[in-house]
Scaffold this motif. Structure first.
Motif, PDB file in Angstrom:
ATOM      1  N   GLU A   1      -1.408  -9.584  -1.491  1.00  0.00           N
ATOM      2  CA  GLU A   1      -2.193  -8.701  -0.639  1.00  0.00           C
ATOM      3  C   GLU A   1      -1.620  -7.296  -0.632  1.00  0.00           C
ATOM      4  OE1 GLU A   1      -2.230 -10.607   3.115  1.00  0.00           O
ATOM      5  OE2 GLU A   1      -3.853 -11.988   2.601  1.00  0.00           O
ATOM      6  N   GLY A   2      -0.262  -7.226  -0.572  1.00  0.00           N
ATOM      7  CA  GLY A   2       0.370  -5.904  -0.564  1.00  0.00           C
ATOM      8  C   GLY A   2       0.148  -5.157  -1.850  1.00  0.00           C
ATOM      9  N   LEU A   3       0.366  -5.881  -2.958  1.00  0.00           N
ATOM     10  CA  LEU A   3       0.139  -5.242  -4.252  1.00  0.00           C
ATOM     11  C   LEU A   3      -1.331  -4.942  -4.472  1.00  0.00           C
ATOM     12  CD1 LEU A   3       2.517  -7.335  -6.552  1.00  0.00           C
ATOM     13  CD2 LEU A   3       2.831  -4.957  -5.827  1.00  0.00           C
ATOM     14  N   GLY A   4      -2.208  -5.825  -3.945  1.00  0.00           N
ATOM     15  CA  GLY A   4      -3.636  -5.662  -4.176  1.00  0.00           C
ATOM     16  C   GLY A   4      -4.182  -4.391  -3.562  1.00  0.00           C
ATOM     17  N   SER A   5      -3.793  -4.078  -2.312  1.00  0.00           N
ATOM     18  CA  SER A   5      -4.319  -2.886  -1.654  1.00  0.00           C
ATOM     19  C   SER A   5      -3.874  -1.610  -2.346  1.00  0.00           C
ATOM     20  CB  SER A   5      -3.869  -2.871  -0.184  1.00  0.00           C
ATOM     21  OG  SER A   5      -2.452  -2.870  -0.108  1.00  0.00           O
ATOM     22  N   SER A   6      -2.586  -1.517  -2.674  1.00  0.00           N
ATOM     23  CA  SER A   6      -2.080  -0.318  -3.343  1.00  0.00           C
ATOM     24  C   SER A   6      -2.600  -0.206  -4.769  1.00  0.00           C
ATOM     25  CB  SER A   6      -0.552  -0.322  -3.345  1.00  0.00           C
ATOM     26  OG  SER A   6      -0.059  -1.457  -4.034  1.00  0.00           O
ATOM     27  N   SER A   7      -2.669  -1.338  -5.460  1.00  0.00           N
ATOM     28  CA  SER A   7      -3.153  -1.329  -6.839  1.00  0.00           C
ATOM     29  C   SER A   7      -4.634  -1.002  -6.899  1.00  0.00           C
ATOM     30  CB  SER A   7      -2.895  -2.682  -7.501  1.00  0.00           C
ATOM     31  OG  SER A   7      -1.510  -2.958  -7.554  1.00  0.00           O
ATOM     32  N   ALA A   8      -5.410  -1.528  -5.954  1.00  0.00           N
ATOM     33  CA  ALA A   8      -6.848  -1.228  -5.921  1.00  0.00           C
ATOM     34  C   ALA A   8      -7.090   0.251  -5.711  1.00  0.00           C
ATOM     35  CB  ALA A   8      -7.520  -2.044  -4.821  1.00  0.00           C
ATOM     36  N   GLN A   9      -6.288   0.853  -4.822  1.00  0.00           N
ATOM     37  CA  GLN A   9      -6.416   2.295  -4.580  1.00  0.00           C
ATOM     38  C   GLN A   9      -6.044   3.088  -5.820  1.00  0.00           C
ATOM     39  OE1 GLN A   9      -7.670   3.274  -1.767  1.00  0.00           O
ATOM     40  NE2 GLN A   9      -7.554   5.470  -2.099  1.00  0.00           N
ATOM     41  N   LEU A  10      -4.997   2.660  -6.502  1.00  0.00           N
ATOM     42  CA  LEU A  10      -4.566   3.335  -7.729  1.00  0.00           C
ATOM     43  C   LEU A  10      -5.628   3.216  -8.820  1.00  0.00           C
ATOM     44  CD1 LEU A  10      -2.224   4.840  -9.111  1.00  0.00           C
ATOM     45  CD2 LEU A  10      -1.351   2.613  -9.848  1.00  0.00           C
TER      46      LEU A  10
END
Length: 360
Positions: free
Chosen positions: A192-201
């Motif tokens: 979830e943590g990686l998903g939110s930042s990665s999705a924004q990137l």
């Protein structure tokens, strides 16, 4: 007295007959598709074109590289307040470019009297193509983001499962049960943590690439038009106006590229590609100036279609991916001064770019 009235009536009749005879020729004179020979000076025009290539190349390079200096200048980093104001200014420039510069030019090309009235004069093709281009940009934006998000999520899941398997082999059977639960909860939070930042990137990367596509299309076309012109009177004001436009558009694109966090090689390629598009277009225009007829039906249709498609992309990107995303950002929503500053920057960018329409 009767003779005087008859004389006046006769003169009026002659006047109206002459007017009816001359009116069609006057209308045809305004709608001529022949190239005008006024103020044609090929040697002086070539000097202006060379100056335009140099000035636009330098301005574009400075504009696109300015936001990228955030790695070295802390004030220009994406998390700083000044970055929001610069990006709002650049978004105003891009929005004005689409509405004030590109779309009216495209509409003028597609409604030219040099084209057949059936169908070009009977339907607003400029609006249709711009709308279709904006919808197409939305679809590309959504599908690309979805595809890269799923691809990245699968890679992240695969990495986490590999770590769990490795931990299972190293743990005792009793502790292993608790470890599984621990790893499971940890993997969910990690994804979830990686998903939110990665999705924004990923969103920033898609935005920067689609935005560059829209800018590149109309930059090449306007470069060809300038390079093919033989009139110094036409080229002179365009040089200054296009230099400023390239600089401001570069700032907007550079801000998106900096947020996308590409590798240095990708950043260099995108910045170089943007900087070279208009100068390359001018060079192409110089090369084909002897055979290029800007009033030919083929040239008008191709130029009009590409410009309307570019306008649709720029308008969508400016409103949806730049302005809406930033103005709905919690950082901007929770800071009244920053919100006011970004709004002023947006209006200033749109106003200055609209003012350049007087010359270009």
């Amino acid at each position: 007295m009767i003779n005087l009235k008859q004389t006046r009536s006769g003169k009026q009749l002659v006047f109206f007959c002459c007017l009816l005879v001359l009116l069609p020729s006057l209308v045809r004179g305004e709608c001529t598709c022949d190239l005008e020979d006024e103020d044609v000076n090929k040697s002086l025009a070539l000097k202006y074109k060379v100056a335009a290539i140099a000035s636009i190349l330098v301005a574009g390079a400075i504009g696109v590289c300015s936001p990228l200096l955030g790695k070295f200048i802390k004030a220009l980093r994406p998390e700083k307040n000044i970055f929001f104001m610069i990006k709002a200014f650049a978004a105003g420039v891009i929005l004005s470019t689409g509405f004030i510069h590109v779309l009216p030019d495209a509409s003028e090309s597609l409604t030219s009297p040099c084209l057949n009235q059936n169908p070009w004069g009977k339907f607003p093709f400029a609006g249709l193509v711009a709308m279709a281009s904006a919808i197409g940009t939305l679809m590309v934006d959504a599908f690309a983001t979805s595809y890269f998000s799923k691809s990245h999520f699968n890679k992240t899941q695969h990495t986490v499962s590999d770590e769990e398997q490795k931990g299972q082999h190293e743990s005792h059977l009793h502790l292993h049960t608790h470890a599984i639960h621990g790893h499971s909860h940890g993997s969910i939070s990690l994804v979830e943590g990686l998903g939110s930042s990665s999705a924004q990137l990923l969103r920033h990367r898609v935005i920067s690439q689609v935005l560059e596509l829209g800018i590149v299309v109309h930059s090449v076309i306007i470069g060809i038009s300038l390079g093919a012109s033989q009139s110094p009177k036409t080229i002179r004001p365009l040089v200054a106006a296009l230099t400023f436009r390239q600089f401001f558009e570069g700032m907007g694109l550079g801000g998106c590229i900096s947020q996308a966090e590409f590798k240095s090689r990708a950043v260099a390629i995108m910045a170089l590609f943007f900087s070279l598009t208009t100068p390359v277009g001018i060079a192409i225009g110089i090369g084909i100036s002897k055979i290029y007829d800007e009033n030919s039906p083929t040239a008008l249709i191709v130029e009009g279609m590409f410009n309307t498609a570019s306008a649709g992309i720029l308008i969508y990107m400016a409103l949806v991916d730049l302005l809406a995303a930033d103005f709905m950002n919690p950082k901007l929503q929770n800071n009244g001064m920053l919100q006011a500053g970004a709004s002023v920057s947006l209006l200033l960018g749109a106003a200055l770019m609209s003012l350049l329409a007087i010359w270009a």
